[in-house]
Design an enzyme around this catalytic site. Sequence first.
Site, PDB file in Angstrom:
ATOM      1  N   GLY A  19     -70.682  79.200 -11.768  1.00  0.00           N
ATOM      2  CA  GLY A  19     -70.111  80.512 -12.060  1.00  0.00           C
ATOM      3  C   GLY A  19     -68.798  80.760 -11.322  1.00  0.00           C
ATOM      4  N   GLU A  24     -74.678  72.971 -13.086  1.00  0.00           N
ATOM      5  CA  GLU A  24     -75.909  73.649 -13.533  1.00  0.00           C
ATOM      6  C   GLU A  24     -76.965  72.673 -14.034  1.00  0.00           C
ATOM      7  OE1 GLU A  24     -72.801  74.585 -14.255  1.00  0.00           O
ATOM      8  OE2 GLU A  24     -72.607  76.764 -14.097  1.00  0.00           O
ATOM      9  N   ALA A  44     -73.030  81.010  -9.261  1.00  0.00           N
ATOM     10  CA  ALA A  44     -73.869  82.206  -9.209  1.00  0.00           C
ATOM     11  C   ALA A  44     -74.924  81.982  -8.122  1.00  0.00           C
ATOM     12  CB  ALA A  44     -74.531  82.432 -10.556  1.00  0.00           C
ATOM     13  N   GLU A  48     -66.293  79.197 -13.493  1.00  0.00           N
ATOM     14  CA  GLU A  48     -66.153  80.040 -14.693  1.00  0.00           C
ATOM     15  C   GLU A  48     -65.326  81.293 -14.385  1.00  0.00           C
ATOM     16  OE1 GLU A  48     -70.417  79.946 -15.161  1.00  0.00           O
ATOM     17  OE2 GLU A  48     -70.210  79.019 -17.140  1.00  0.00           O
TER      18      GLU A  48
HETATM   19  N1  DAK Z   1     -76.430  80.156  -4.469  1.00  0.00           N
HETATM   20  C1  DAK Z   1     -77.053  80.559  -3.346  1.00  0.00           C
HETATM   21  N2  DAK Z   1     -76.797  80.058  -2.128  1.00  0.00           N
HETATM   22  C2  DAK Z   1     -75.896  79.067  -2.073  1.00  0.00           C
HETATM   23  C3  DAK Z   1     -75.207  78.570  -3.197  1.00  0.00           C
HETATM   24  C4  DAK Z   1     -75.504  79.161  -4.472  1.00  0.00           C
HETATM   25  N3  DAK Z   1     -74.901  78.804  -5.597  1.00  0.00           N
HETATM   26  N4  DAK Z   1     -74.381  77.579  -2.789  1.00  0.00           N
HETATM   27  C5  DAK Z   1     -74.532  77.468  -1.459  1.00  0.00           C
HETATM   28  N5  DAK Z   1     -75.439  78.364  -1.015  1.00  0.00           N
HETATM   29  C6  DAK Z   1     -75.892  78.579   0.357  1.00  0.00           C
HETATM   30  C7  DAK Z   1     -76.815  77.456   0.818  1.00  0.00           C
HETATM   31  O1  DAK Z   1     -78.140  77.671   0.341  1.00  0.00           O
HETATM   32  C8  DAK Z   1     -76.696  77.559   2.325  1.00  0.00           C
HETATM   33  O2  DAK Z   1     -77.461  78.628   2.752  1.00  0.00           O
HETATM   34  P1  DAK Z   1     -78.451  78.497   4.052  1.00  0.00           P
HETATM   35  O3  DAK Z   1     -79.322  77.334   3.773  1.00  0.00           O
HETATM   36  O4  DAK Z   1     -77.476  78.244   5.196  1.00  0.00           O
HETATM   37  O5  DAK Z   1     -79.134  79.814   4.132  1.00  0.00           O
HETATM   38  C9  DAK Z   1     -75.219  77.933   2.518  1.00  0.00           C
HETATM   39  O6  DAK Z   1     -74.782  78.487   1.257  1.00  0.00           O
HETATM   40  C10 DAK Z   1     -74.329  76.763   2.846  1.00  0.00           C
HETATM   41  O7  DAK Z   1     -74.519  75.780   1.838  1.00  0.00           O
HETATM   42  P2  DAK Z   1     -74.871  74.243   2.177  1.00  0.00           P
HETATM   43  O8  DAK Z   1     -75.607  74.131   3.464  1.00  0.00           O
HETATM   44  O9  DAK Z   1     -75.509  73.688   0.955  1.00  0.00           O
HETATM   45  O10 DAK Z   1     -73.396  73.664   2.379  1.00  0.00           O
HETATM   46  P3  DAK Z   1     -72.880  72.171   2.115  1.00  0.00           P
HETATM   47  O11 DAK Z   1     -71.499  72.133   2.670  1.00  0.00           O
HETATM   48  O12 DAK Z   1     -73.881  71.152   2.564  1.00  0.00           O
HETATM   49  O13 DAK Z   1     -72.810  72.044   0.496  1.00  0.00           O
HETATM   50  C11 DAK Z   1     -72.254  72.836  -1.746  1.00  0.00           C
HETATM   51  C12 DAK Z   1     -71.926  72.858  -0.212  1.00  0.00           C
HETATM   52  C13 DAK Z   1     -71.385  73.842  -2.436  1.00  0.00           C
HETATM   53  C14 DAK Z   1     -71.964  71.423  -2.288  1.00  0.00           C
HETATM   54  C15 DAK Z   1     -73.786  73.151  -1.921  1.00  0.00           C
HETATM   55  O14 DAK Z   1     -74.089  74.352  -1.217  1.00  0.00           O
HETATM   56  C16 DAK Z   1     -74.192  73.308  -3.355  1.00  0.00           C
HETATM   57  O15 DAK Z   1     -74.425  72.316  -4.079  1.00  0.00           O
HETATM   58  N6  DAK Z   1     -74.367  74.566  -3.815  1.00  0.00           N
HETATM   59  C17 DAK Z   1     -74.897  74.872  -5.120  1.00  0.00           C
HETATM   60  C18 DAK Z   1     -73.869  74.629  -6.197  1.00  0.00           C
HETATM   61  C19 DAK Z   1     -74.414  74.932  -7.577  1.00  0.00           C
HETATM   62  O16 DAK Z   1     -75.430  74.370  -8.010  1.00  0.00           O
HETATM   63  N7  DAK Z   1     -73.744  75.882  -8.297  1.00  0.00           N
HETATM   64  C20 DAK Z   1     -74.200  76.289  -9.599  1.00  0.00           C
HETATM   65  C21 DAK Z   1     -75.059  77.525  -9.445  1.00  0.00           C
HETATM   66  S1  DAK Z   1     -75.718  78.086 -11.025  1.00  0.00           S
HETATM   67  C22 DAK Z   1     -74.812  83.710 -16.015  1.00  0.00           C
HETATM   68  C23 DAK Z   1     -73.526  83.212 -15.948  1.00  0.00           C
HETATM   69  C24 DAK Z   1     -73.240  82.205 -15.064  1.00  0.00           C
HETATM   70  C25 DAK Z   1     -74.224  81.674 -14.276  1.00  0.00           C
HETATM   71  C26 DAK Z   1     -75.482  82.190 -14.333  1.00  0.00           C
HETATM   72  C27 DAK Z   1     -75.786  83.201 -15.224  1.00  0.00           C
HETATM   73  N8  DAK Z   1     -75.129  84.767 -16.973  1.00  0.00           N
HETATM   74  C28 DAK Z   1     -74.064  85.306 -17.827  1.00  0.00           C
HETATM   75  C29 DAK Z   1     -76.387  85.450 -16.936  1.00  0.00           C
HETATM   76  C30 DAK Z   1     -73.858  80.595 -13.362  1.00  0.00           C
HETATM   77  C31 DAK Z   1     -74.807  79.796 -12.824  1.00  0.00           C
HETATM   78  C32 DAK Z   1     -74.448  78.997 -11.664  1.00  0.00           C
HETATM   79  O17 DAK Z   1     -73.342  79.019 -11.181  1.00  0.00           O
END
Ligand code: DAK
Length: 258
Positions: A109, A132, A66, A112
Amino acid sequence: MTEPNTILVETHGRVGLVRLNRPEAMNAINSQLIEELMSALEAFDSNSAIGAMVVTGNEKAFAAGADIKEMVDASAADMHARDHIAPFDRILKIRKPVIAAVSGWCLGGGSELALSCDMLIASETAKFGQPEINLGVIPGAGGTQRLTRAVGKTLAMEMVLNNRTLNAQEAVQFGIANHVVPAERYLEEALALAAELAARAPLALQAAKQMVNHAFESSLTDGLAEERRTFYDLFDTRDQKEGMRAFAEKRKAEWKGE
Ligand code: DAK
């Protein structure tokens, strides 16, 4: 209806394809993307020219979760009120098969979403995880529930509590993915599988999907009773007559979806 701008929609014969298209954000799922994705799947579901669907991202990412930036300043009350990922649940109402074609990051997400699809074709580059915990939260769309049913308790604990990721081979081994294919062929393979499904008897296909999903929602006794009722009901379809007659007459069945 306004044109979607976070997804790309295509048709390939009887297969509907949706590509998540926020490459600048690793296809992070924001409220606009989830709304556009679900609307596209629902449109395919009610289009009789489409028999199955594929959801994919790009080579680097199916979806990295997400959109963190959209949630960062929200309070619990905001999250409850907005419930902006609630459209996630709409995928559960899609009657036709949906295949996830996954390459690269499939996190949070994104994972998921992929697990909410009916089958999954993984590129050998695919990486699955529920990170997360690194953000001070937990999965919110099935990562503690659907994932646990798929991979079992101990591995789910490791993934959800300690950000253990799975590679594509492990995803097959632990029941998340159907097949791993070379990176250059994952989408082609998913489209081919979807085309095979789309050529099958439509009403039986939908009933089959519904009943397999029912197995996760009911007791075995209830599930078996529902399965038997659904099996009998299909004898009122033309396709059942056609399928059984075609077998007896040693010819290929021609399905009508009636
Ligand atoms: N959200 C926003 N931006 C993201 C992102 C994300 N999840 N993942 C990557 N980006 C953005 C980065 O911020 C970056 O943007 P700029 O800095 O260039 O503006 C761009 O994508 C490229 O990413 P990286 O520079 O980080 O690229 P790398 O190759 O170095 O790394 C990576 C790739 C996928 C390992 C890394 O980006 C990463 O760790 N991303 C976050 C992964 C993460 O933590 N995912 C979990 C998110 S929380 C809900 C249901 C479900 C959910 C929520 C609510 N409800 C029913 C209400 C789910 C929650 C989640 O999924």
